[in-house]
Write a protein that holds these residues in place. Structure first.
Motif, mmCIF file in Angstrom:
data_model
loop_
_atom_site.group_PDB
_atom_site.id
_atom_site.type_symbol
_atom_site.label_atom_id
_atom_site.label_comp_id
_atom_site.label_asym_id
_atom_site.label_seq_id
_atom_site.Cartn_x
_atom_site.Cartn_y
_atom_site.Cartn_z
ATOM 1 N N THR A 170 0.851 -1.190 0.000
ATOM 2 C CA THR A 170 0.000 0.000 0.000
ATOM 3 C C THR A 170 0.887 1.240 0.000
ATOM 4 O O THR A 170 1.719 1.407 0.889
ATOM 5 C CB THR A 170 -0.910 0.009 1.253
ATOM 6 N N LEU A 198 -7.976 0.504 -5.490
ATOM 7 C CA LEU A 198 -8.605 1.021 -4.272
ATOM 8 C C LEU A 198 -7.736 2.102 -3.638
ATOM 9 O O LEU A 198 -6.548 1.900 -3.408
ATOM 10 C CB LEU A 198 -8.784 -0.097 -3.241
ATOM 11 N N LEU A 242 -12.913 4.496 1.684
ATOM 12 C CA LEU A 242 -12.185 3.596 0.784
ATOM 13 C C LEU A 242 -12.904 3.611 -0.558
ATOM 14 O O LEU A 242 -14.005 3.085 -0.681
ATOM 15 C CB LEU A 242 -12.146 2.175 1.362
ATOM 16 N N LYS A 249 -13.956 -5.132 -5.064
ATOM 17 C CA LYS A 249 -12.717 -5.172 -4.267
ATOM 18 C C LYS A 249 -12.858 -4.429 -2.935
ATOM 19 O O LYS A 249 -12.176 -4.739 -1.969
ATOM 20 C CB LYS A 249 -11.566 -4.531 -5.057
ATOM 21 N N ILE A 250 -13.717 -3.406 -2.914
ATOM 22 C CA ILE A 250 -13.947 -2.676 -1.648
ATOM 23 C C ILE A 250 -14.478 -3.646 -0.598
ATOM 24 O O ILE A 250 -14.012 -3.688 0.540
ATOM 25 C CB ILE A 250 -14.981 -1.523 -1.833
ATOM 26 N N ALA A 309 -11.718 -6.128 0.463
ATOM 27 C CA ALA A 309 -10.655 -5.559 1.308
ATOM 28 C C ALA A 309 -11.141 -5.322 2.727
ATOM 29 O O ALA A 309 -10.418 -5.506 3.694
ATOM 30 C CB ALA A 309 -10.150 -4.247 0.695
ATOM 31 N N ALA A 359 -12.872 3.421 5.607
ATOM 32 C CA ALA A 359 -11.694 2.638 5.202
ATOM 33 C C ALA A 359 -11.137 1.837 6.382
ATOM 34 O O ALA A 359 -9.972 1.997 6.770
ATOM 35 C CB ALA A 359 -10.637 3.573 4.617
ATOM 36 N N ILE A 384 -4.999 -2.667 0.069
ATOM 37 C CA ILE A 384 -5.472 -1.619 -0.843
ATOM 38 C C ILE A 384 -4.266 -0.973 -1.536
ATOM 39 O O ILE A 384 -3.134 -1.146 -1.088
ATOM 40 C CB ILE A 384 -6.295 -0.542 -0.096
#
Ligand code: AMP
Ligand code: MG
Length: 339
Positions: free
Chosen positions: A3, A30, A41, A53-54, A57, A146, A168
């Motif tokens: 990240t 992301l 996020l 994907k949100i 994650a 997030a 992310i």
């Protein structure tokens, strides 16, 4: 996946760095970013795979719909339809800002964003970093908080990394969030607006503009607002609320003594005025009980600090349930799991 972290000054935005963040969004990645409420996020709102994907994650259930963040009012009509007059009136007053409205959705919003509902939650954030990200990404951005699902929401980039590092693509570190609590969510019922989640825009402020506001009522919400889970915003420690009443400090002292004697590492989240009574315990000050803004700003951060320091039990002093105090107590009761 590593990240990446970029630091952006909200008062002097570095557009070339922000373009790198927008590139991730455009490519289906992301990006966590600051808003005036909590860190969000975000992903490309028109890309179903990116939005999926949100959920992955965050380990968020797919039946919990997302709030779509937009940069201006024109975008609203691209994603929603049949916008009632009352919505226009509230938008006029409170956007950009922490007010989310539920409207009928347009076809171009993928079902995954709204958990298959025919309505969509929309908000225009006021944080300049959030606004520039949406603008440079050239797309609306669905963005839940997030954090890992169920944990206290993140109010700093560090909180985001604690939960989502390597899950992310990027975090934009824009400092601590101004409000520190999520947006107020409202839906429209005929010529009335009902609060589904208390948040950054208080009932009192809504009522200054419009008399037909139905206050937040937990019993009324479950059926209207999917994704309402009994346990939410929770630290790992057990949270026990000492209600805001005349015996509060006595109750805090006896509860703390009880849990400490039982062998639990016990911390107290207290009103500033009560700190003097608690010298023989571990405590953190939420803020002066009349200063709801300070209390809101510190709430999630304190819950996370207690977790980082491996406390087993947090005795949380309740505060008066008015203005932002309504949202603060709502989050605390969710953290306990009683509502
Ligand atoms: P957050 O987890 O802070 O992003 O908040 C999203 C919340 O907004 C959800 O958990 C729902 O409670 C609410 N929400 C989002 N979309 C809708 C919708 N279409 N109808 C009703 N509530 C919604
Ligand atoms: Mg959330």
């Amino acid at each position: 996946m590593n990240t990446r972290v970029i630091k952006i000054d909200p008062l002097n935005i570095d557009y070339s760095l922000m373009k790198r963040a927008a590139e991730f969004i455009k490519k289906g990645g992301l990006v966590a970013f600051p808003t005036e409420t909590v860190y969000g996020l975000g992903a490309k709102g028109t890309d179903e795979k990116a939005v999926a994907k949100i959920f992955e994650a965050k380990a968020r259930p797919l039946e919990d719909p997302l709030i779509v963040h937009i940069k201006d009012k024109n975008d609203l009509y691209k994603i929603a339809k049949d916008v009632p007059r009352l919505a226009e009136k509230l938008i006029e007053k409170f956007w950009p800002g922490p007010l989310t409205i539920i409207l009928k959705k347009n076809k171009n919003i993928p079902d995954i964003v709204t958990a298959g509902l025919d309505t969509v939650a929309v908000r225009m954030p006021s944080n300049p970093i959030a606004r520039v990200l949406i603008e440079l990404s050239d797309v609306s951005i669905p963005a839940p908080s997030a954090n890992l699902f169920g944990r206290p929401s993140p109010t700093s980039a560090e909180h985001v990394l604690n939960d989502l590092d390597s899950r992310i693509d990027m975090v934009i570190d824009g400092g601590i969030c101004d409000i520190g609590l999520e947006s107020t969510v409202i839906e429209f019922r005929g010529n009335e607006a009902a609060i589904l989640r208390p948040g950054g825009i208080t009932l009192e402020r809504l009522c200054e503009i419009e008399k037909n506001i139905i206050p937040y009522d937990e019993k009324n919400v479950i059926k209207n607002s999917p994704g309402k889970y009994p346990c939410h915003y929770s630290p790992k420690a057990k949270v026990v609320i000492a209600e805001n009443n005349a015996e509060q400090i006595e109750n805090v002292l006896s509860l703390s003594a009880f849990y400490k004697k039982s062998g639990y590492k016990t911390g107290i989240m207290c009103k500033k005025e009560h700190a003097g009574f608690l010298k023989s315990f571990d405590y953190k000050e939420l803020g002066p009980s009349g200063d709801f803004c300070v209390c809101a700003g510190r709430l999630f951060s304190i819950l996370r600090e207690f977790d980082d320091e491996k406390f087993d039990v947090i005795i949380a002093e309740g505060i008066e349930e008015k203005e932002l105090g309504i949202a603060i107590m709502n989050r605390l009761r969710k953290a306990v799991g009683t509502v």
